[in-house]
Design an enzyme around this catalytic site. Structure first.
Site, short mmCIF file in Angstrom:
data_model
loop_
_atom_site.label_atom_id
_atom_site.label_comp_id
_atom_site.label_asym_id
_atom_site.label_seq_id
_atom_site.Cartn_x
_atom_site.Cartn_y
_atom_site.Cartn_z
N HIS A 51 -70.71 -101.00 100.87
CA HIS A 51 -71.58 -101.79 99.98
C HIS A 51 -72.64 -100.85 99.42
O HIS A 51 -73.32 -100.14 100.17
CB HIS A 51 -72.25 -102.93 100.74
CG HIS A 51 -73.37 -103.58 99.99
ND1 HIS A 51 -73.24 -104.04 98.69
CD2 HIS A 51 -74.66 -103.82 100.35
CE1 HIS A 51 -74.39 -104.55 98.29
NE2 HIS A 51 -75.26 -104.43 99.27
N HIS A 61 -75.70 -100.32 95.99
CA HIS A 61 -76.47 -100.94 94.92
C HIS A 61 -76.28 -100.09 93.65
O HIS A 61 -77.25 -99.82 92.94
CB HIS A 61 -77.93 -101.04 95.30
CG HIS A 61 -78.20 -101.92 96.47
ND1 HIS A 61 -79.48 -102.37 96.79
CD2 HIS A 61 -77.39 -102.46 97.41
CE1 HIS A 61 -79.42 -103.12 97.88
NE2 HIS A 61 -78.16 -103.19 98.27
N TYR A 82 -56.31 -97.64 84.63
CA TYR A 82 -56.68 -97.32 86.00
C TYR A 82 -57.60 -98.35 86.62
O TYR A 82 -57.59 -98.55 87.84
CB TYR A 82 -57.27 -95.91 86.09
CG TYR A 82 -56.17 -94.87 86.19
CD1 TYR A 82 -55.65 -94.50 87.41
CD2 TYR A 82 -55.61 -94.32 85.03
CE1 TYR A 82 -54.62 -93.58 87.51
CE2 TYR A 82 -54.57 -93.41 85.11
CZ TYR A 82 -54.08 -93.04 86.35
OH TYR A 82 -53.05 -92.15 86.44
#
Length: 224
Positions: free
Chosen positions: A98, A100, A125
């Site tokens: 994860h 930002h 892609y």
């Protein structure tokens, strides 16, 4: 189908540190934003809360067993529940990232393409390496309801035979996963760069036409 070898705890520690260092060096993460985890047997190894991903120390990574008891390292990231639910919902997921990332957070502020697909299928892609990416409505960081929403999207897409490899949390950034670090990184990088292209072109380009998408499905087994 080939399967990625399962890592030992020490190997997983090294991979998480390597990935965090790489993401920081290339500007995908900043300060203490973001987290990384690896599934090791029935346990999870995850970056500690408020850890700077570019400066991780292997022995300080949090190891949490199947009963949610922390058995090593600093206090686990508040997003541990989300990481665990991703791996439970998608049995192929063993590495979760994860971030930002700037352009993906900016995309949620400027407006995504749709709730079910945050970006259009702009490039071959993107279609092959990323696929569908739903938007998860804003909740505070660490809110356990996010885990329910993400698990629901994984199950729904699996039932439709278009499995997902990522979601985008509104105002917080992407969560991506894969059978290993390299696979998860490939999804993150292609997703962030496609968001960058989309924003640089003022969200004007048309998506790939249906015949082109059909060809990618036929030739490369793309799940779009």
């Amino acid at each position: 189908m080939t399967h990625s070898p399962r890592l030992t705890v020490d190997e997983a520690r090294a991979e998480i540190v390597r990935v965090g260092t790489s993401l920081f060096a290339r500007g995908y993460v900043h300060a203490s934003a973001g987290n990384i985890s690896a599934r090791v047997g029935d346990s999870h190894l995850i970056t500690p809360t408020d850890a700077a991903l570019g400066f991780l120390e292997p022995d300080r990574l949090a190891l949490v067993d199947a009963g949610d008891e922390q058995i090593a390292g600093d206090r686990a990231s508040k997003t541990l529940t989300l990481h665990r639910r991703v791996c439970a919902a998608d049995p192929t997921a063993r590495f979760v990232i994860h971030t930002h990332s700037t352009h993906l957070v900016a995309l949620t502020l400027a407006g995504v393409w749709s709730q079910d697909d945050v970006l259009p299928p702009l490039t071959p892609y993107y279609v092959m390496k990323v696929g569908h990416v739903p938007l998860i409505p804003y909740h505070r960081p660490g809110d356990p309801r996010v885990a329910d929403l993400v698990a629901g999207h994984i199950a729904d897409r699996a039932a439709k035979r278009t499995p997902i490899r990522a979601v985008l949390l509104d105002r917080l950034g992407p969560v991506v996963w894969g059978p290993d670090a390299a696979s998860a990184l490939a999804v993150l990088e292609e997703l962030e760069e496609t968001a960058r292209l989309w924003l640089l072109t003022d969200r004007r380009p048309e998506p790939l036409a249906r015949p082109a998408l059909d060809e990618l499905r036929s030739v490369f087994d793309a799940s779009w």
